[in-house]
Motif scaffolding. Structure first.
Motif, short mmCIF file in Angstrom:
data_model
loop_
_atom_site.label_atom_id
_atom_site.label_comp_id
_atom_site.label_asym_id
_atom_site.label_seq_id
_atom_site.Cartn_x
_atom_site.Cartn_y
_atom_site.Cartn_z
N UNK A 1 -11.34 -21.81 -21.84
CA UNK A 1 -9.99 -21.24 -21.49
C UNK A 1 -10.32 -20.05 -20.52
N UNK A 2 -9.34 -19.54 -19.61
CA UNK A 2 -9.45 -18.68 -18.76
C UNK A 2 -8.64 -17.53 -19.34
N UNK A 3 -9.54 -16.37 -19.23
CA UNK A 3 -8.67 -15.13 -19.57
C UNK A 3 -7.51 -14.78 -18.34
N UNK A 4 -6.88 -13.66 -18.74
CA UNK A 4 -5.88 -13.42 -17.57
C UNK A 4 -6.52 -12.98 -16.23
N UNK A 5 -7.26 -12.03 -16.29
CA UNK A 5 -7.82 -11.53 -15.11
C UNK A 5 -8.57 -12.59 -14.32
N UNK A 6 -9.05 -13.45 -14.88
CA UNK A 6 -9.79 -14.48 -14.06
C UNK A 6 -8.63 -15.43 -13.51
N UNK A 7 -7.64 -15.63 -14.31
CA UNK A 7 -6.71 -16.66 -13.80
C UNK A 7 -5.91 -16.16 -12.82
N UNK A 8 -5.46 -14.81 -12.59
CA UNK A 8 -4.96 -14.05 -11.49
C UNK A 8 -5.85 -14.30 -10.51
N UNK A 9 -7.26 -13.97 -10.60
CA UNK A 9 -7.99 -14.00 -9.49
C UNK A 9 -8.10 -15.37 -8.80
N UNK A 10 -7.94 -16.65 -9.45
CA UNK A 10 -7.83 -17.83 -9.01
C UNK A 10 -6.58 -17.98 -8.30
N UNK A 11 -5.62 -17.61 -8.63
CA UNK A 11 -4.27 -17.82 -8.12
C UNK A 11 -4.09 -17.09 -6.94
N UNK A 12 -4.90 -15.70 -6.84
CA UNK A 12 -4.61 -14.92 -5.63
C UNK A 12 -5.53 -15.55 -4.49
N UNK A 13 -6.59 -16.35 -4.92
CA UNK A 13 -7.66 -17.04 -3.91
C UNK A 13 -6.73 -18.24 -3.47
N UNK A 14 -5.85 -18.87 -4.21
CA UNK A 14 -5.13 -19.85 -3.66
C UNK A 14 -3.99 -19.59 -3.06
N UNK A 15 -3.68 -18.23 -2.87
CA UNK A 15 -2.47 -17.72 -2.45
C UNK A 15 -1.02 -18.06 -3.08
N UNK A 16 -1.19 -17.99 -4.32
CA UNK A 16 -0.08 -18.33 -5.14
C UNK A 16 0.53 -17.26 -5.75
N UNK A 17 1.78 -16.85 -5.35
CA UNK A 17 2.49 -15.54 -5.69
C UNK A 17 3.17 -15.50 -6.88
N UNK A 18 4.09 -16.76 -7.09
CA UNK A 18 4.83 -16.85 -8.32
C UNK A 18 4.60 -18.19 -8.88
N UNK A 19 4.31 -18.08 -10.23
CA UNK A 19 4.26 -19.36 -11.11
C UNK A 19 4.55 -19.24 -12.34
N UNK A 20 4.86 -20.29 -12.95
CA UNK A 20 5.20 -20.53 -14.41
C UNK A 20 4.35 -21.40 -14.91
N UNK A 21 3.87 -21.32 -16.26
CA UNK A 21 2.90 -22.28 -16.95
C UNK A 21 3.98 -23.05 -17.59
N UNK A 22 3.58 -24.46 -17.70
CA UNK A 22 4.29 -25.40 -18.51
C UNK A 22 4.38 -25.30 -19.89
N UNK A 23 3.41 -24.58 -20.39
CA UNK A 23 3.18 -24.32 -21.72
C UNK A 23 2.65 -22.96 -21.85
N UNK A 24 3.07 -22.35 -23.15
CA UNK A 24 2.42 -20.96 -23.58
C UNK A 24 0.82 -20.80 -23.35
N UNK A 25 0.55 -19.97 -22.68
CA UNK A 25 -1.10 -19.74 -22.47
C UNK A 25 -1.89 -18.90 -23.59
N UNK A 26 -2.83 -19.42 -24.05
CA UNK A 26 -3.39 -18.40 -24.65
C UNK A 26 -3.92 -17.04 -24.03
N UNK A 27 -3.86 -15.99 -24.69
CA UNK A 27 -4.45 -14.81 -23.95
C UNK A 27 -3.65 -14.59 -22.44
N UNK A 28 -2.43 -14.89 -22.33
CA UNK A 28 -1.79 -14.71 -21.31
C UNK A 28 -0.73 -13.66 -21.58
#
Length: 263
Positions: A1-28
């Motif tokens: 599982x990804x922690x929040x800081x690493x997940x945001x780093x991946x999204x920033x690298x993919x230039x994703x600004x807004x996103x919504x999870x389909x399910x509740x993410x642990x540690x989010x």
């Protein structure tokens, strides 16, 4: 599982600004509530369809014709006429500096001066060394002197003339300097004891004393300051080509009177 800081780093690298999870993410981190609101439908713009305005009736007076735009003239090449080519400016050729003539290498030869009766003999030393009593070339020279009616034991005058004089130095040692030196050396001996005929034996002797070449073989030459000279092939050449001896004997018979009359 990804922690929040690493997940945001991946999204920033993919230039994703807004996103919504389909399910509740642990540690989010908790989602922002405004992102969960339904998206409002797009409103269509209100507009009124109006009929097009009637076109104006043409007036009785005809409108003035518009001036026609002039078309560019296209020249069609006629048969036999060459197309005009713009003349290119003639470029001036760069001036080439005159090249200096290459220095002429000094000639190399060895000559020995001898006296036999009233004749002086300037003989080419093919090996560069003085004559020895048993040398084949010296024995041939003795045979020529006997056939001419001259003493067959010629007197050697001075050391051999070897050219070039100096191995190093700035002195001119070209062909002209060699000719002047050889002629001056012989002229000094002629003043000491005049001679009836000067034998020039070998191409270097003919060239630098008689100012001639191989075509002058068997002929007599008139040389300034030296008098009459007789051009002969070298002793080595006479031994290699014995048929030349006949030409030597034929010319010798015509010249014998010059040195025999002196005795």
């Amino acid at each position: 599982m990804l922690i929040e800081s690493r997940r945001r780093a991946y999204l920033s690298a993919m230039q994703v600004v807004h996103w919504l999870p389909r399910a509740e993410l642990p540690f989010a981190a908790p989602s922002r509530p405004e992102l969960l609101l339904p998206v409002a439908p797009l409103h269509e713009p209100d507009f009124e369809v109006r009929p097009a305005a009637p076109s104006a009736m043409p007036s009785a007076a005809p409108a003035a014709p518009q001036a026609r735009s002039e078309r560019p003239k296209i020249e069609i090449p006629r048969p036999g006429s060459a197309p005009k080519v713009a003349a290119k400016p003639v470029e001036a050729e760069p001036e080439v500096a005159p090249s200096r003539p290459a220095p002429v290498p000094p000639p190399r030869f060895s000559l020995q001066l001898l006296r036999a009766g009233s004749c002086l003999l300037l003989v080419e030393l093919a090996t560069g060394q003085p004559f020895q009593s048993r040398d084949p070339s010296y024995l041939l020279l003795k045979d020529l002197l006997r056939a001419a009616g001259l003493p067959d034991a010629p007197q050697i005058i001075g050391e051999p003339v070897r050219w070039p004089l100096l191995v190093r130095g700035n002195m001119d040692q070209g062909p002209d300097a060699a000719r002047d030196f050889v002629q001056g050396f012989i002229a000094a001996r002629v003043e000491e004891a005049p001679c009836s005929c000067l034998w020039l034996i070998g191409l270097p002797a003919v060239r630098f004393a008689g100012e001639a070449d191989a075509e002058a073989y068997y002929q007599t030459l008139k040389v300034d300051l030296l008098g009459d000279a007789w051009a002969l092939p070298g002793l080595e050449l006479l031994m290699d080509e014995p048929q030349r001896k006949a030409h030597v004997w034929k010319a010798m018979r015509q010249l014998m009177a010059r040195w025999k009359s002196v005795e």
